[in-house]
Design a protein around this motif. Structure first.
Motif, PDB file in Angstrom:
ATOM      1  N   ASP A   1      15.127  44.158  -0.772  1.00 51.84           N
ATOM      2  CA  ASP A   1      14.184  44.452   0.292  1.00 51.84           C
ATOM      3  C   ASP A   1      13.047  45.336  -0.229  1.00 51.84           C
ATOM      4  OD1 ASP A   1      13.567  44.055   2.908  1.00 51.84           O
ATOM      5  OD2 ASP A   1      14.560  45.878   3.609  1.00 51.84           O
ATOM      6  N   ILE A   2      13.410  46.363  -0.948  1.00 52.00           N
ATOM      7  CA  ILE A   2      12.377  47.284  -1.445  1.00 52.00           C
ATOM      8  C   ILE A   2      11.523  46.578  -2.508  1.00 52.00           C
ATOM      9  CG2 ILE A   2      13.652  48.479  -3.300  1.00 52.00           C
ATOM     10  CD1 ILE A   2      12.429  51.032  -2.317  1.00 52.00           C
ATOM     11  N   ALA A   3      12.154  45.742  -3.298  1.00 57.94           N
ATOM     12  CA  ALA A   3      11.401  45.013  -4.332  1.00 57.94           C
ATOM     13  C   ALA A   3      10.345  44.126  -3.670  1.00 57.94           C
ATOM     14  CB  ALA A   3      12.351  44.166  -5.171  1.00 57.94           C
ATOM     15  N   HIS A   4      10.759  43.440  -2.621  1.00 61.14           N
ATOM     16  CA  HIS A   4       9.792  42.584  -1.909  1.00 61.14           C
ATOM     17  C   HIS A   4       8.647  43.407  -1.356  1.00 61.14           C
ATOM     18  CE1 HIS A   4       7.983  39.769   0.844  1.00 61.14           C
ATOM     19  NE2 HIS A   4       8.154  40.662   1.795  1.00 61.14           N
ATOM     20  N   LYS A   5       8.979  44.538  -0.699  1.00 67.29           N
ATOM     21  CA  LYS A   5       7.922  45.365  -0.089  1.00 67.29           C
ATOM     22  C   LYS A   5       6.925  45.849  -1.152  1.00 67.29           C
ATOM     23  CE  LYS A   5      10.419  47.207   3.907  1.00 67.29           C
ATOM     24  NZ  LYS A   5      11.331  48.279   4.340  1.00 67.29           N
ATOM     25  N   LEU A   6       7.459  46.253  -2.299  1.00 63.34           N
ATOM     26  CA  LEU A   6       6.584  46.792  -3.346  1.00 63.34           C
ATOM     27  C   LEU A   6       5.754  45.694  -4.004  1.00 63.34           C
ATOM     28  CD1 LEU A   6       9.058  49.339  -4.980  1.00 63.34           C
ATOM     29  CD2 LEU A   6       7.114  49.856  -3.498  1.00 63.34           C
ATOM     30  N   ALA A   7       6.289  44.467  -4.048  1.00 61.47           N
ATOM     31  CA  ALA A   7       5.551  43.368  -4.678  1.00 61.47           C
ATOM     32  C   ALA A   7       4.510  42.778  -3.735  1.00 61.47           C
ATOM     33  CB  ALA A   7       6.522  42.282  -5.148  1.00 61.47           C
ATOM     34  N   ILE A   8       4.878  42.626  -2.473  1.00 63.72           N
ATOM     35  CA  ILE A   8       3.959  41.965  -1.530  1.00 63.72           C
ATOM     36  C   ILE A   8       2.729  42.851  -1.298  1.00 63.72           C
ATOM     37  CG2 ILE A   8       4.886  42.815   0.703  1.00 63.72           C
ATOM     38  CD1 ILE A   8       4.175  39.136   0.096  1.00 63.72           C
ATOM     39  N   ASN A   9       2.898  44.177  -1.456  1.00 67.00           N
ATOM     40  CA  ASN A   9       1.762  45.089  -1.281  1.00 67.00           C
ATOM     41  C   ASN A   9       1.063  45.403  -2.598  1.00 67.00           C
ATOM     42  OD1 ASN A   9       2.173  45.257   1.431  1.00 67.00           O
ATOM     43  ND2 ASN A   9       3.616  46.953   1.250  1.00 67.00           N
ATOM     44  N   ASN A  10       1.423  44.666  -3.645  1.00 69.40           N
ATOM     45  CA  ASN A  10       0.781  44.838  -4.963  1.00 69.40           C
ATOM     46  C   ASN A  10       1.020  46.206  -5.584  1.00 69.40           C
ATOM     47  OD1 ASN A  10      -0.317  42.266  -5.019  1.00 69.40           O
ATOM     48  ND2 ASN A  10      -2.101  42.924  -3.850  1.00 69.40           N
ATOM     49  N   THR A  11       2.035  46.926  -5.124  1.00 70.79           N
ATOM     50  CA  THR A  11       2.344  48.220  -5.754  1.00 70.79           C
ATOM     51  C   THR A  11       2.922  47.991  -7.146  1.00 70.79           C
ATOM     52  OG1 THR A  11       2.816  49.121  -3.584  1.00 70.79           O
ATOM     53  CG2 THR A  11       3.640  50.369  -5.464  1.00 70.79           C
ATOM     54  N   VAL A  12       3.770  46.993  -7.267  1.00 78.48           N
ATOM     55  CA  VAL A  12       4.287  46.640  -8.597  1.00 78.48           C
ATOM     56  C   VAL A  12       3.671  45.304  -9.015  1.00 78.48           C
ATOM     57  CG1 VAL A  12       6.448  47.896  -8.300  1.00 78.48           C
ATOM     58  CG2 VAL A  12       6.369  45.484  -7.677  1.00 78.48           C
ATOM     59  N   ALA A  13       3.583  45.097 -10.320  1.00 79.32           N
ATOM     60  CA  ALA A  13       2.965  43.864 -10.832  1.00 79.32           C
ATOM     61  C   ALA A  13       3.929  42.692 -10.768  1.00 79.32           C
ATOM     62  CB  ALA A  13       2.515  44.085 -12.271  1.00 79.32           C
ATOM     63  N   ALA A  14       5.225  42.980 -10.824  1.00 74.98           N
ATOM     64  CA  ALA A  14       6.211  41.893 -10.840  1.00 74.98           C
ATOM     65  C   ALA A  14       7.589  42.460 -10.542  1.00 74.98           C
ATOM     66  CB  ALA A  14       6.245  41.217 -12.209  1.00 74.98           C
TER      67      ALA A  14
END
Ligand SMILES: NC(=O)c1ccc[n+]([C@@H]2O[C@H](COP(=O)([O-])OP(=O)(O)OC[C@H]3O[C@@H](n4cnc5c(N)ncnc54)[C@H](O)[C@@H]3O)[C@@H](O)[C@H]2O)c1
Ligand SMILES: N[C@H](C(=O)O)[C@H](O)COP(=O)(O)O
Length: 368
Positions: free
Chosen positions: A129-142
């Motif tokens: 869940d957290i991985a998705h949130k961070l990726a969909i908001n472009n906080t993480v690159a991948a």
């Protein structure tokens, strides 16, 4: 603000499995493998379990010392978890020698190597869940995922967004992202294999081989081969569903009625793609030498061939998502957790592929 590339986020997955082990092996400062990527590495795990696992690997003489990392407390339920994390991390004085930043997601029950405890399944789902949130908001690159035990999430009653049984990362990220269709592809030096269907019982596969499913799969493979692998005109070979691709209709009719009419649309549009081929013929050296990607109809038609050519050295990736997601090719290997027997090669390859894709991505703006 320092001008750094956006982070790669690793989810360690099932805490009783080898997810933490392989991160620790790559994270040991002496090897410095995580530093190959010139990006911050964020890792989701239970901080106490990570410390214990590191001590176990030192005791097993796999690690000479414990890699250094920096722990951040994660409020996974916060709506703006991405903003909170970036703020927290940028305010910390993070030691330049830290191999990674650990986003602490506590387990509900103590972690024992090799012993699944479904009390900890919610924590595994929270990592996704957290991985998705961070990726969909472009906080993480991948996102780079470590292995989870699907049965542990299912037994704990964890469902996908549409209320159906949890079946894998691929389906989870597809639904969270609101995608109608994504494609599972596994890739190694020998070949790239994409699948029309993913985690389905064998008896349900024929019904899932619809014209729309085949069409969407082919289109996503073409688009992502261009975008993510830089192949303007990918050469694609497609397996039939039945033995001998149906033997002219005598051993099944899906090729004639469903698969070939769709493939003909792409051939007519100038795409370099085959008609449905007998899978046993397709997976021979002569054909593979002249193809960039294979499309197989189901999981165990394509993946055993691919893994026999490089298990442990293969990357699983999801095509068609709005962000980059790669993964290790192996499972939880409960028999190896904490023993030091787990190879980190697939994780390294998955990080490498995610990093290269992120470097090519237009949205890779500097962040934290
Ligand atoms: N990425 C994922 O989340 C993922 C991928 C595949 C399987 N799984 C899940 O993993 C669980 C166990 O599956 P399995 O037993 O079929 O496969 P597995 O990959 O966990 O283990 C198969 C064999 O390979 C060995 N092995 C696995 N990874 C290794 C590594 N890094 N280094 C050395 N040896 C390694 C194991 O010890 C075992 O002998 C299942 O619940 C399955 O759904 C998850
Ligand atoms: N078929 C996948 C593999 O062999 O790697 C595995 O089941 C993981 O699938 P997800 O990435 O969807 O969890």
């Amino acid at each position: 603000m320092t001008e750094k590339k956006r982070p790669l986020l690793i989810t360690t997955g099932e805490p009783a499995g080898i997810g933490m082990d392989v991160v620790l092996v790559l994270g040991l400062a002496a090897e410095g493998k995580l530093q190959d990527f010139a990006r911050p590495i964020w890792v989701t795990a239970d901080a106490k379990a990570m410390q214990t696992r590191a001590e176990e690997l030192v005791a097993a003489s796999v690690l000479k010392s414990i890699p250094s990392w920096h722990t951040i407390n994660t409020d996974i339920n916060a709506d703006n978890v991405d903003v909170n994390l970036v703020d927290q991390i940028s305010q910390q004085d993070i030691d330049a020698d830290s191999a990674f930043i650990l986003l602490d997601i506590p387990c509900a029950a103590p972690v024992v190597c090799g012993q699944i405890n479904i009390a900890n399944s919610a924590m595994v789902a929270q990592q996704l869940d957290i991985a998705h949130k961070l990726a969909i908001n472009n906080t993480v690159a991948a996102i780079v995922t470590g292995p989870l035990q699907k049965s542990a999430l299912i037994d704990a009653g964890i469902k996908l967004l549409d209320g159906t049984m949890f079946s894998g990362h691929t389906e989870f990220f597809m639904q969270q992202s609101g995608c109608e269709k994504v494609v599972m592809m596994l890739a190694n030096q020998a070949m790239k294999v994409a699948l029309v269907t993913t985690h389905l019982p064998l008896k349900d596969i024929p019904a899932a081989i619809t014209a729309e499913n085949v069409r969407q799969t082919v289109q996503i493979v073409i688009d992502d081969m261009r975008e993510k692998f830089g192949l303007a005109q990918p050469r694609i070979l497609v397996c039939g569903l039945n033995p001998h691709a149906g033997e002219g209709g005598h051993l099944g009719s899906e090729e004639i009625e469903i698969i070939n009419p769709v493939l003909q649309e792409f051939i007519d549009a100038g795409v370099n793609i085959s008609e449905a081929m007998p899978a046993d013929t397709l997976f021979t050296t002569r054909h593979l030498a002249n193809c960039d990607a294979v499309i197989a109809m189901y999981h165990d038609q394509g993946l055993p061939v691919l893994k026999s050519h490089g298990f442990g050295d293969t990357v699983n990736l999801t095509l068609g998502l709005p962000y980059i997601r790669t993964s290790v090719d192996h499972g939880t290997a409960l028999d190896l957790a904490g023993s030091g027997g787990a190879s980190a090669t697939s994780l390294y390859q998955a990080l490498n592929m995610a990093n290269e894709m992120a470097d090519k991505s237009l949205i890779d703006v500097p962040a934290v």
